[in-house]
Motif scaffolding. Structure first.
Motif, PDB file in Angstrom:
ATOM      1  N   LEU A 195       0.848  -1.193   0.000  1.00 55.45           N
ATOM      2  CA  LEU A 195       0.000   0.000   0.000  1.00 55.45           C
ATOM      3  C   LEU A 195       0.882   1.242   0.000  1.00 55.45           C
ATOM      4  N   PRO A 196       0.382   2.375  -0.517  1.00 54.56           N
ATOM      5  CA  PRO A 196       1.158   3.618  -0.440  1.00 54.56           C
ATOM      6  C   PRO A 196       1.400   3.999   1.018  1.00 54.56           C
ATOM      7  N   PRO A 197       2.536   4.650   1.327  1.00 54.42           N
ATOM      8  CA  PRO A 197       2.788   5.100   2.711  1.00 54.42           C
ATOM      9  C   PRO A 197       1.688   6.022   3.212  1.00 54.42           C
ATOM     10  N   ARG A 198       1.152   6.834   2.321  1.00 56.36           N
ATOM     11  CA  ARG A 198       0.033   7.728   2.655  1.00 56.36           C
ATOM     12  C   ARG A 198      -1.053   7.564   1.613  1.00 56.36           C
ATOM     13  N   LEU A 199      -2.282   7.348   2.070  1.00 55.92           N
ATOM     14  CA  LEU A 199      -3.401   7.258   1.145  1.00 55.92           C
ATOM     15  C   LEU A 199      -3.849   8.656   0.757  1.00 55.92           C
ATOM     16  N   GLY A 200      -4.304   8.787  -0.477  1.00 53.08           N
ATOM     17  CA  GLY A 200      -4.671  10.105  -0.983  1.00 53.08           C
ATOM     18  C   GLY A 200      -5.794  10.766  -0.200  1.00 53.08           C
ATOM     19  N   ASP A 201      -6.773   9.982   0.240  1.00 54.28           N
ATOM     20  CA  ASP A 201      -7.899  10.534   0.995  1.00 54.28           C
ATOM     21  C   ASP A 201      -8.560   9.413   1.785  1.00 54.28           C
TER      22      ASP A 201
END
Length: 268
Positions: A155-161
């Motif tokens: 998964l991305p380190p930070r989710l977009g929203d």
């Protein structure tokens, strides 16, 4: 995954792919809303990319199973890409990547079973985190000689929203307890009502759609027998009482969605 053809793609992996030949597999197409499947077109194809979809079970709208499409598709993409003619070896080494719990290991086992008539070579499960490390090469085809490498979901380190995170959680890419079954159930009900997907009304024999999650979970808990024994301290001592188990009802609601029992839904 066809529930989330856009939210289910890790932007970091897309960037890493660059112009490298790759195949985008949209899994569980038979659980996605057929009216909204053109959304998946926004996920590809791009340069050096091909898109193929497969159903969750044995039934599929395509006359050719995805397991038969992938091998020739990969061979064609590599052959048509001038950057990849440098090695003398004719074998193909393919990395299987994606977010957690989208069927990467199942795809490998399916290819191996179909082309080599061999049993499963990598563990699968219905929750994220079954594959914990990059595994050794797994042969899936003899002609052309093709090896696949199973990898853990990323998964991305930070989710977009927040909404992207909720969609990933509903599809099992994030452990339920990290988000909360009640929160996920509330978002699922909101999404179903927004898309006018009222399969849950028929599934749970409701009189009409619900705007709030509490009465729905209460009804599910009563009809499905989801109760729990609770000790209540009174002036005369402890008394055991049976109460409705709302977390269990929320989990039942989520499980019905994931199994397609609430209808065919695309979250993106």
């Amino acid at each position: 995954r066809s529930h989330i053809p856009l939210s289910g793609r890790n932007p970091a992996l897309q960037e890493a792919l660059g112009i490298r030949p790759h195949v985008l597999v949209l899994n569980k197409m038979d659980l996605a809303d057929p009216r909204r499947q053109p959304v998946s077109g926004g996920a590809g194809p791009g340069p050096g990319e091909a898109v193929v979809s497969q159903a969750a079970g044995a039934q599929s709208d395509s006359p050719v199973p995805v397991s038969l499409q992938v091998v020739p598709m990969v061979a064609r993409l590599v052959a048509d890409s001038p950057r990849y003619h440098r090695a003398e070896s004719s074998e193909h080494n393919i990395l299987v990547i994606g977010v957690p719990n989208v069927g990467k290991s199942s795809l490998i086992n399916s290819l191996r079973r179909l082309h080599l008539k061999k049993g499963k070579a990598t563990a699968v499960g219905g929750e994220p985190g079954i594959t914990k490390a990059v595994l050794s090469r797994i042969q899936v085809c003899e002609k052309p000689l093709m090896y696949l490498v199973d990898t853990p979901g990323v998964l991305p380190p930070r989710l977009g929203d927040v909404e992207t995170g909720m969609k990933l959680a509903l599809c099992g890419a994030i452990h339920d307890h990290l988000v909360g079954e009640d929160v996920m159930a509330d978002y699922l009900l909101y999404t179903l009502n927004k898309q006018q997907q009222f399969g849950y009304v028929q599934r749970y024999r409701l009189g009409q759609p619900c705007d709030h999650i509490e009465p729905l979970l209460k009804h599910v808990a009563r009809t499905q027998g989801r109760t729990q024994k609770v000790k209540v301290l009174t002036g005369t001592g402890n008394v055991n009482m049976m109460m409705l188990n709302y977390p269990a009802a929320a989990y039942e609601f989520l499980r019905d969605f994931r199994a397609g029992r609430l209808g065919r839904v695309t979250l993106d």
